[in-house]
Write a protein that holds these residues in place. Structure first.
Motif, PDB file in Angstrom:
ATOM      1  N   ASN A  57      67.772 -35.129  11.883  1.00  0.00           N
ATOM      2  CA  ASN A  57      68.712 -34.595  12.406  1.00  0.00           C
ATOM      3  C   ASN A  57      69.688 -35.869  13.194  1.00  0.00           C
ATOM      4  OD1 ASN A  57      68.107 -35.473  15.423  1.00  0.00           O
ATOM      5  ND2 ASN A  57      66.271 -34.538  14.345  1.00  0.00           N
ATOM      6  N   VAL A  58      70.933 -35.441  13.426  1.00  0.00           N
ATOM      7  CA  VAL A  58      71.841 -36.392  14.136  1.00  0.00           C
ATOM      8  C   VAL A  58      72.322 -35.595  15.419  1.00  0.00           C
ATOM      9  CG1 VAL A  58      74.050 -37.258  13.995  1.00  0.00           C
ATOM     10  CG2 VAL A  58      72.576 -37.439  11.935  1.00  0.00           C
ATOM     11  N   ILE A  59      72.291 -36.479  16.548  1.00  0.00           N
ATOM     12  CA  ILE A  59      72.750 -36.031  17.978  1.00  0.00           C
ATOM     13  C   ILE A  59      73.708 -36.938  18.358  1.00  0.00           C
ATOM     14  CG2 ILE A  59      72.025 -35.808  20.308  1.00  0.00           C
ATOM     15  CD1 ILE A  59      68.975 -35.754  19.033  1.00  0.00           C
ATOM     16  N   CYS A  60      74.921 -36.716  18.711  1.00  0.00           N
ATOM     17  CA  CYS A  60      75.948 -37.598  19.398  1.00  0.00           C
ATOM     18  C   CYS A  60      76.123 -37.139  20.695  1.00  0.00           C
ATOM     19  CB  CYS A  60      77.277 -37.434  18.494  1.00  0.00           C
ATOM     20  SG  CYS A  60      76.959 -38.344  16.834  1.00  0.00           S
ATOM     21  N   GLN A  61      76.213 -37.957  21.645  1.00  0.00           N
ATOM     22  CA  GLN A  61      76.641 -37.639  23.066  1.00  0.00           C
ATOM     23  C   GLN A  61      78.069 -37.942  23.504  1.00  0.00           C
ATOM     24  OE1 GLN A  61      73.450 -38.292  25.377  1.00  0.00           O
ATOM     25  NE2 GLN A  61      74.470 -39.066  27.242  1.00  0.00           N
ATOM     26  N   GLY A  62      78.812 -37.062  24.021  1.00  0.00           N
ATOM     27  CA  GLY A  62      80.085 -37.194  24.325  1.00  0.00           C
ATOM     28  C   GLY A  62      80.575 -35.853  25.254  1.00  0.00           C
ATOM     29  N   ASP A  71      77.256 -28.859  28.311  1.00  0.00           N
ATOM     30  CA  ASP A  71      76.787 -29.431  26.924  1.00  0.00           C
ATOM     31  C   ASP A  71      77.241 -30.744  26.667  1.00  0.00           C
ATOM     32  OD1 ASP A  71      74.972 -27.374  26.630  1.00  0.00           O
ATOM     33  OD2 ASP A  71      76.429 -26.123  25.867  1.00  0.00           O
ATOM     34  N   ASP A  72      76.726 -31.881  26.540  1.00  0.00           N
ATOM     35  CA  ASP A  72      77.247 -33.221  26.120  1.00  0.00           C
ATOM     36  C   ASP A  72      76.722 -33.735  24.932  1.00  0.00           C
ATOM     37  OD1 ASP A  72      74.690 -33.680  27.001  1.00  0.00           O
ATOM     38  OD2 ASP A  72      75.178 -35.161  28.571  1.00  0.00           O
ATOM     39  N   GLN A  73      76.132 -32.935  24.301  1.00  0.00           N
ATOM     40  CA  GLN A  73      75.347 -33.367  22.728  1.00  0.00           C
ATOM     41  C   GLN A  73      75.842 -32.251  21.684  1.00  0.00           C
ATOM     42  OE1 GLN A  73      71.327 -34.218  23.154  1.00  0.00           O
ATOM     43  NE2 GLN A  73      71.600 -36.303  24.048  1.00  0.00           N
ATOM     44  N   ALA A  74      76.151 -32.905  20.542  1.00  0.00           N
ATOM     45  CA  ALA A  74      76.535 -32.197  19.383  1.00  0.00           C
ATOM     46  C   ALA A  74      75.229 -32.373  18.434  1.00  0.00           C
ATOM     47  CB  ALA A  74      77.758 -32.429  18.782  1.00  0.00           C
ATOM     48  N   PHE A  75      74.268 -31.346  18.211  1.00  0.00           N
ATOM     49  CA  PHE A  75      73.177 -31.701  17.369  1.00  0.00           C
ATOM     50  C   PHE A  75      73.200 -31.010  16.011  1.00  0.00           C
ATOM     51  CE2 PHE A  75      68.988 -29.844  16.616  1.00  0.00           C
ATOM     52  CZ  PHE A  75      68.114 -31.075  16.861  1.00  0.00           C
ATOM     53  N   GLY A  80      71.380 -28.088   8.139  1.00  0.00           N
ATOM     54  CA  GLY A  80      72.467 -27.038   8.827  1.00  0.00           C
ATOM     55  C   GLY A  80      72.708 -26.503   9.851  1.00  0.00           C
ATOM     56  N   GLN A  81      71.520 -26.381  10.767  1.00  0.00           N
ATOM     57  CA  GLN A  81      71.383 -25.793  12.023  1.00  0.00           C
ATOM     58  C   GLN A  81      72.376 -26.750  12.710  1.00  0.00           C
ATOM     59  OE1 GLN A  81      67.492 -25.790  12.952  1.00  0.00           O
ATOM     60  NE2 GLN A  81      67.054 -23.579  11.717  1.00  0.00           N
ATOM     61  N   PHE A  82      73.327 -26.059  13.451  1.00  0.00           N
ATOM     62  CA  PHE A  82      74.125 -26.721  14.512  1.00  0.00           C
ATOM     63  C   PHE A  82      74.051 -26.248  15.853  1.00  0.00           C
ATOM     64  CE2 PHE A  82      77.972 -27.183  16.680  1.00  0.00           C
ATOM     65  CZ  PHE A  82      78.244 -28.720  16.772  1.00  0.00           C
ATOM     66  N   SER A  83      74.223 -26.962  16.930  1.00  0.00           N
ATOM     67  CA  SER A  83      74.214 -26.730  18.278  1.00  0.00           C
ATOM     68  C   SER A  83      74.842 -27.545  19.369  1.00  0.00           C
ATOM     69  CB  SER A  83      72.855 -26.098  18.797  1.00  0.00           C
ATOM     70  OG  SER A  83      72.097 -27.022  18.910  1.00  0.00           O
ATOM     71  N   TYR A  84      75.183 -27.092  20.361  1.00  0.00           N
ATOM     72  CA  TYR A  84      75.631 -28.117  21.313  1.00  0.00           C
ATOM     73  C   TYR A  84      74.464 -28.036  22.671  1.00  0.00           C
ATOM     74  CZ  TYR A  84      80.173 -28.238  19.528  1.00  0.00           C
ATOM     75  OH  TYR A  84      81.343 -28.384  18.932  1.00  0.00           O
ATOM     76  N   ARG A  85      74.352 -28.944  23.313  1.00  0.00           N
ATOM     77  CA  ARG A  85      72.975 -28.872  24.282  1.00  0.00           C
ATOM     78  C   ARG A  85      73.475 -29.993  25.294  1.00  0.00           C
ATOM     79  NH1 ARG A  85      67.900 -31.438  20.921  1.00  0.00           N
ATOM     80  NH2 ARG A  85      68.547 -33.787  21.220  1.00  0.00           N
ATOM     81  N   SER A  86      72.599 -29.556  26.299  1.00  0.00           N
ATOM     82  CA  SER A  86      72.737 -30.854  27.445  1.00  0.00           C
ATOM     83  C   SER A  86      71.315 -31.510  27.521  1.00  0.00           C
ATOM     84  CB  SER A  86      72.846 -29.755  28.803  1.00  0.00           C
ATOM     85  OG  SER A  86      72.840 -30.984  29.736  1.00  0.00           O
ATOM     86  N   ALA A  87      71.625 -32.823  27.149  1.00  0.00           N
ATOM     87  CA  ALA A  87      70.438 -33.754  27.074  1.00  0.00           C
ATOM     88  C   ALA A  87      70.982 -35.188  27.352  1.00  0.00           C
ATOM     89  CB  ALA A  87      69.676 -33.690  25.800  1.00  0.00           C
ATOM     90  N   ASN A  88      69.946 -36.180  27.234  1.00  0.00           N
ATOM     91  CA  ASN A  88      70.467 -37.631  27.442  1.00  0.00           C
ATOM     92  C   ASN A  88      69.731 -38.139  26.143  1.00  0.00           C
ATOM     93  OD1 ASN A  88      71.995 -39.128  28.595  1.00  0.00           O
ATOM     94  ND2 ASN A  88      70.884 -39.520  30.441  1.00  0.00           N
ATOM     95  N   ILE A  89      70.455 -39.248  25.387  1.00  0.00           N
ATOM     96  CA  ILE A  89      69.847 -39.979  24.587  1.00  0.00           C
ATOM     97  C   ILE A  89      69.075 -41.028  25.411  1.00  0.00           C
ATOM     98  CG2 ILE A  89      70.425 -41.391  22.557  1.00  0.00           C
ATOM     99  CD1 ILE A  89      72.633 -39.836  21.603  1.00  0.00           C
ATOM    100  N   GLY A  90      67.798 -41.148  25.070  1.00  0.00           N
ATOM    101  CA  GLY A  90      67.014 -42.164  25.625  1.00  0.00           C
ATOM    102  C   GLY A  90      67.473 -43.575  25.296  1.00  0.00           C
TER     103      GLY A  90
END
Length: 143
Positions: A57-62, A71-75, A80-90
């Protein structure tokens, strides 16, 4: 003789300086964190995920145009599953500075091809061809 030792030491430093970005590593939870310039974000590119069944997977935060304010992440996953979510890249702990992806360059990281462009950044899984494009205005287009 001392000249050779100095030359070899210099060669070792050059090899470290020009080492390529991480390649695919199937170890569960293994990833590479990178900064992007267009748009400016922190992304995590993984060959697999610690959560069973998620896979690469790829997660981008912005801040993304289509996402809710929370929601601050595109995942996106390799399937091909896609979502936005609220999290923090450690990013805690001791780590080397993150590589910055430069527009006009193509990178191969953890089984993903990453193309940095002036108008955005494209992440494509090498095996499935699924991924996402994040434009410079932070509009996300999964594919």
């Amino acid at each position: 003789m001392p000249v050779r030792k100095i030359a070899l030491a210099g060669l070792g430093m050059a090899a470290l300086t020009f080492a390529p970005l991480a390649s695919a590593d199937p170890t569960v939870g293994h990833d590479a964190k990178v900064n992007t310039q267009t748009p400016r974000m922190l992304c995590e590119i993984g060959s697999d995920d610690a959560d069973p069944g998620i896979g690469p997977n790829v997660i981008c935060q912005g801040q993304f145009v289509q996402a809710s304010a929370d929601d601050d992440q595109a995942f996106v996953t390799a399937s091909g599953q896609f979502s936005y979510r609220s999290a923090n890249i450690g990013v805690g702990g001791d780590h080397a500075p993150f590589d910055t992806l430069v527009p006009g360059q193509t990178y191969h990281i953890q089984g993903w091809t990453v193309v940095a462009e002036d108008n955005g950044i494209r992440f494509t899984n090498d095996g499935t061809k699924h991924g996402m494009f994040i434009s410079s205005d932070t509009t996300v287009s999964p594919f």
